[in-house]
Design a protein around this motif. Structure first.
Motif, PDB file in Angstrom:
ATOM      1  N   ARG A  93      32.788 -63.068  63.139  1.00 58.45           N
ATOM      2  CA  ARG A  93      31.908 -62.085  63.759  1.00 58.45           C
ATOM      3  C   ARG A  93      32.659 -60.761  63.858  1.00 58.45           C
ATOM      4  NH1 ARG A  93      29.920 -66.690  66.773  1.00 58.45           N
ATOM      5  NH2 ARG A  93      27.668 -66.858  66.450  1.00 58.45           N
ATOM      6  N   PRO A  94      31.942 -59.638  63.867  1.00 52.99           N
ATOM      7  CA  PRO A  94      32.633 -58.335  63.925  1.00 52.99           C
ATOM      8  C   PRO A  94      33.474 -58.203  65.181  1.00 52.99           C
ATOM      9  CG  PRO A  94      30.285 -58.093  64.402  1.00 52.99           C
ATOM     10  CD  PRO A  94      30.483 -59.489  63.894  1.00 52.99           C
ATOM     11  N   ASP A  95      34.727 -57.802  64.996  1.00 54.47           N
ATOM     12  CA  ASP A  95      35.679 -57.629  66.103  1.00 54.47           C
ATOM     13  C   ASP A  95      35.802 -58.888  66.957  1.00 54.47           C
ATOM     14  OD1 ASP A  95      36.220 -55.095  65.244  1.00 54.47           O
ATOM     15  OD2 ASP A  95      34.935 -54.098  66.717  1.00 54.47           O
ATOM     16  N   LYS A  96      35.494 -60.052  66.356  1.00 54.02           N
ATOM     17  CA  LYS A  96      35.627 -61.350  67.033  1.00 54.02           C
ATOM     18  C   LYS A  96      34.809 -61.422  68.322  1.00 54.02           C
ATOM     19  CE  LYS A  96      40.219 -62.145  65.074  1.00 54.02           C
ATOM     20  NZ  LYS A  96      41.650 -62.442  65.338  1.00 54.02           N
ATOM     21  N   THR A  97      33.674 -60.733  68.329  1.00 50.90           N
ATOM     22  CA  THR A  97      32.786 -60.786  69.475  1.00 50.90           C
ATOM     23  C   THR A  97      32.096 -62.143  69.544  1.00 50.90           C
ATOM     24  OG1 THR A  97      31.051 -59.806  68.107  1.00 50.90           O
ATOM     25  CG2 THR A  97      32.307 -58.315  69.518  1.00 50.90           C
ATOM     26  N   THR A  98      31.550 -62.469  70.700  1.00 49.22           N
ATOM     27  CA  THR A  98      30.787 -63.701  70.854  1.00 49.22           C
ATOM     28  C   THR A  98      29.337 -63.456  70.464  1.00 49.22           C
ATOM     29  OG1 THR A  98      30.392 -63.178  73.182  1.00 49.22           O
ATOM     30  CG2 THR A  98      32.276 -64.589  72.668  1.00 49.22           C
ATOM     31  N   PHE A 127      26.398 -60.099  64.322  1.00 45.41           N
ATOM     32  CA  PHE A 127      26.068 -60.992  63.209  1.00 45.41           C
ATOM     33  C   PHE A 127      27.163 -62.037  63.071  1.00 45.41           C
ATOM     34  CE2 PHE A 127      28.500 -57.556  61.196  1.00 45.41           C
ATOM     35  CZ  PHE A 127      29.417 -58.251  60.427  1.00 45.41           C
ATOM     36  N   MET A 128      26.860 -63.066  62.294  1.00 46.80           N
ATOM     37  CA  MET A 128      27.867 -64.063  61.926  1.00 46.80           C
ATOM     38  C   MET A 128      27.837 -64.229  60.419  1.00 46.80           C
ATOM     39  SD  MET A 128      28.263 -68.064  62.989  1.00 46.80           S
ATOM     40  CE  MET A 128      29.590 -69.073  62.330  1.00 46.80           C
ATOM     41  N   CYS A 129      28.999 -64.209  59.793  1.00 44.82           N
ATOM     42  CA  CYS A 129      29.102 -64.422  58.358  1.00 44.82           C
ATOM     43  C   CYS A 129      29.233 -65.918  58.088  1.00 44.82           C
ATOM     44  CB  CYS A 129      30.318 -63.688  57.805  1.00 44.82           C
ATOM     45  SG  CYS A 129      30.662 -64.052  56.064  1.00 44.82           S
ATOM     46  N   TYR A 130      28.382 -66.426  57.221  1.00 43.12           N
ATOM     47  CA  TYR A 130      28.467 -67.846  56.888  1.00 43.12           C
ATOM     48  C   TYR A 130      28.672 -68.006  55.384  1.00 43.12           C
ATOM     49  CZ  TYR A 130      27.979 -72.577  58.711  1.00 43.12           C
ATOM     50  OH  TYR A 130      28.237 -73.842  59.151  1.00 43.12           O
ATOM     51  N   GLU A 131      29.490 -67.132  54.823  1.00 48.86           N
ATOM     52  CA  GLU A 131      29.774 -67.133  53.396  1.00 48.86           C
ATOM     53  C   GLU A 131      31.281 -67.173  53.203  1.00 48.86           C
ATOM     54  OE1 GLU A 131      29.511 -67.891  50.338  1.00 48.86           O
ATOM     55  OE2 GLU A 131      27.685 -66.767  50.034  1.00 48.86           O
ATOM     56  N   ASP A 132      31.749 -67.986  52.261  1.00 49.23           N
ATOM     57  CA  ASP A 132      33.191 -68.129  52.083  1.00 49.23           C
ATOM     58  C   ASP A 132      33.664 -67.599  50.739  1.00 49.23           C
ATOM     59  OD1 ASP A 132      32.077 -70.020  50.493  1.00 49.23           O
ATOM     60  OD2 ASP A 132      33.087 -71.748  51.409  1.00 49.23           O
ATOM     61  N   ASN A 133      32.933 -66.645  50.167  1.00 49.71           N
ATOM     62  CA  ASN A 133      33.410 -65.996  48.945  1.00 49.71           C
ATOM     63  C   ASN A 133      33.137 -64.503  49.042  1.00 49.71           C
ATOM     64  OD1 ASN A 133      30.684 -65.476  48.095  1.00 49.71           O
ATOM     65  ND2 ASN A 133      30.567 -67.605  47.423  1.00 49.71           N
ATOM     66  N   ASN A 134      33.415 -63.768  48.000  1.00 52.50           N
ATOM     67  CA  ASN A 134      33.314 -62.308  48.055  1.00 52.50           C
ATOM     68  C   ASN A 134      32.131 -61.768  47.256  1.00 52.50           C
ATOM     69  OD1 ASN A 134      35.681 -61.954  49.631  1.00 52.50           O
ATOM     70  ND2 ASN A 134      36.917 -62.331  47.801  1.00 52.50           N
ATOM     71  N   THR A 135      31.034 -62.520  47.212  1.00 52.96           N
ATOM     72  CA  THR A 135      29.889 -62.089  46.397  1.00 52.96           C
ATOM     73  C   THR A 135      28.799 -61.441  47.241  1.00 52.96           C
ATOM     74  OG1 THR A 135      28.867 -64.274  46.590  1.00 52.96           O
ATOM     75  CG2 THR A 135      30.320 -63.884  44.690  1.00 52.96           C
ATOM     76  N   TRP A 136      29.127 -60.997  48.433  1.00 53.44           N
ATOM     77  CA  TRP A 136      28.131 -60.371  49.289  1.00 53.44           C
ATOM     78  C   TRP A 136      28.658 -59.030  49.792  1.00 53.44           C
ATOM     79  CZ3 TRP A 136      29.444 -59.483  54.465  1.00 53.44           C
ATOM     80  CH2 TRP A 136      30.603 -60.129  54.912  1.00 53.44           C
ATOM     81  N   GLU A 137      27.729 -58.170  50.220  1.00 48.89           N
ATOM     82  CA  GLU A 137      28.102 -56.857  50.731  1.00 48.89           C
ATOM     83  C   GLU A 137      27.190 -56.454  51.877  1.00 48.89           C
ATOM     84  OE1 GLU A 137      27.818 -54.602  46.997  1.00 48.89           O
ATOM     85  OE2 GLU A 137      29.899 -54.036  47.316  1.00 48.89           O
ATOM     86  N   MET A 138      27.755 -55.727  52.814  1.00 47.30           N
ATOM     87  CA  MET A 138      26.995 -55.044  53.852  1.00 47.30           C
ATOM     88  C   MET A 138      27.372 -53.574  53.730  1.00 47.30           C
ATOM     89  SD  MET A 138      27.781 -57.693  56.981  1.00 47.30           S
ATOM     90  CE  MET A 138      26.840 -56.793  58.209  1.00 47.30           C
ATOM     91  N   LEU A 139      26.394 -52.744  53.385  1.00 51.41           N
ATOM     92  CA  LEU A 139      26.685 -51.355  53.068  1.00 51.41           C
ATOM     93  C   LEU A 139      25.887 -50.381  53.919  1.00 51.41           C
ATOM     94  CD1 LEU A 139      26.572 -51.466  49.147  1.00 51.41           C
ATOM     95  CD2 LEU A 139      28.612 -51.493  50.609  1.00 51.41           C
TER      96      LEU A 139
END
Length: 210
Positions: A178-183, A141-153
């Motif tokens: 991206r997780p662990d800086k993967t491509t 996945f790629m995170c495209y959010e720049d604040n802390n109002t989201w969660e992945m649980l």
């Protein structure tokens, strides 16, 4: 109560695939690494109008009732979102397809963007004969959010959701991370020892919420 995807979908968490629940040969853990539950998402079904069908026991939860949820996607060349350019996950079982939640695709043409709060609940897993339970899955996945109002649980319950334990599965990524800086499309591996909750339990349920 937790706040999920409040400014959602500037957040782009895409091409998600969960591979298996395992008991690996990890130092300090009981067991021999035997896999006692595995899901590789071979869900293609040409007889279903959608082209796929989840096996019995899987449940989908659309908390905010927006009509958008997790779905199966085949191993093809779809690229999600003009911003993230995130391809389907090329997991070790990519030929079976992937379990996905194309959040950014849902909101690509929505203005304002619509919050998304979706879950998939796996069938009951019998862990009664296992002293160690470790969840392992492949994800992209790629995170495209720049604040802390989201969660992945990831949540785990042994009493039909009267109580549950929560695990953060976001890899701690920040904006454009991206997780662990993967491509893009290359799997990262998430692993969590849930033995304190699930070991020896006959009615283990696992839920993933984005």
């Amino acid at each position: 109560m937790r706040k999920l995807f409040t400014l959602a979908i500037v957040l782009c968490l895409i091409s998600q695939a969960f591979a298996q629940v395992t008991k690996p040969a990890t130092p300090g853990l009981k067991g021999n690494g035997q896999v006692f539950y595995r899901e590789t998402f071979g869900w293609a079904d040409p007889t279903d109008p959608r082209g796929w069908k989840a096996p019995e026991g899987f449940r989908f939860k659309d908390t905010t009732d927006i009509g958008f949820n997790w779905h199966w996607w085949g191993n093809d060349s779809l690229v999600d979102s003009k911003y993230t350019r995130e391809p389907p996950l090329r997991s070790t079982t990519a030929e079976n397809g992937n379990l996905c939640l194309f959040l950014s695709k849902y909101n690509e043409f929505n203005d304002p963007r619509i919050d998304v709060n979706n879950s998939i609940i796996f069938p009951v897993i019998d862990c009664s004969s296992h002293g160690t339970v470790v969840v392992t899955y492949e994800t992209s996945f790629m995170c495209y959010e720049d604040n802390n109002t989201w969660e992945m649980l990831m949540e785990v319950s042994v009493d039909n959701w009267l109580h549950s334990a929560q695990f953060d599965v976001s890899f701690g990524v920040n904006h454009k991370g991206r997780p662990d800086k993967t491509t893009a499309g290359i799997p990262a591996i998430f692993r969590a020892n849930i033995s304190d909750v699930a070991a020896g339990q006959p009615n283990v349920q696992i839920k993933f919420t984005w």
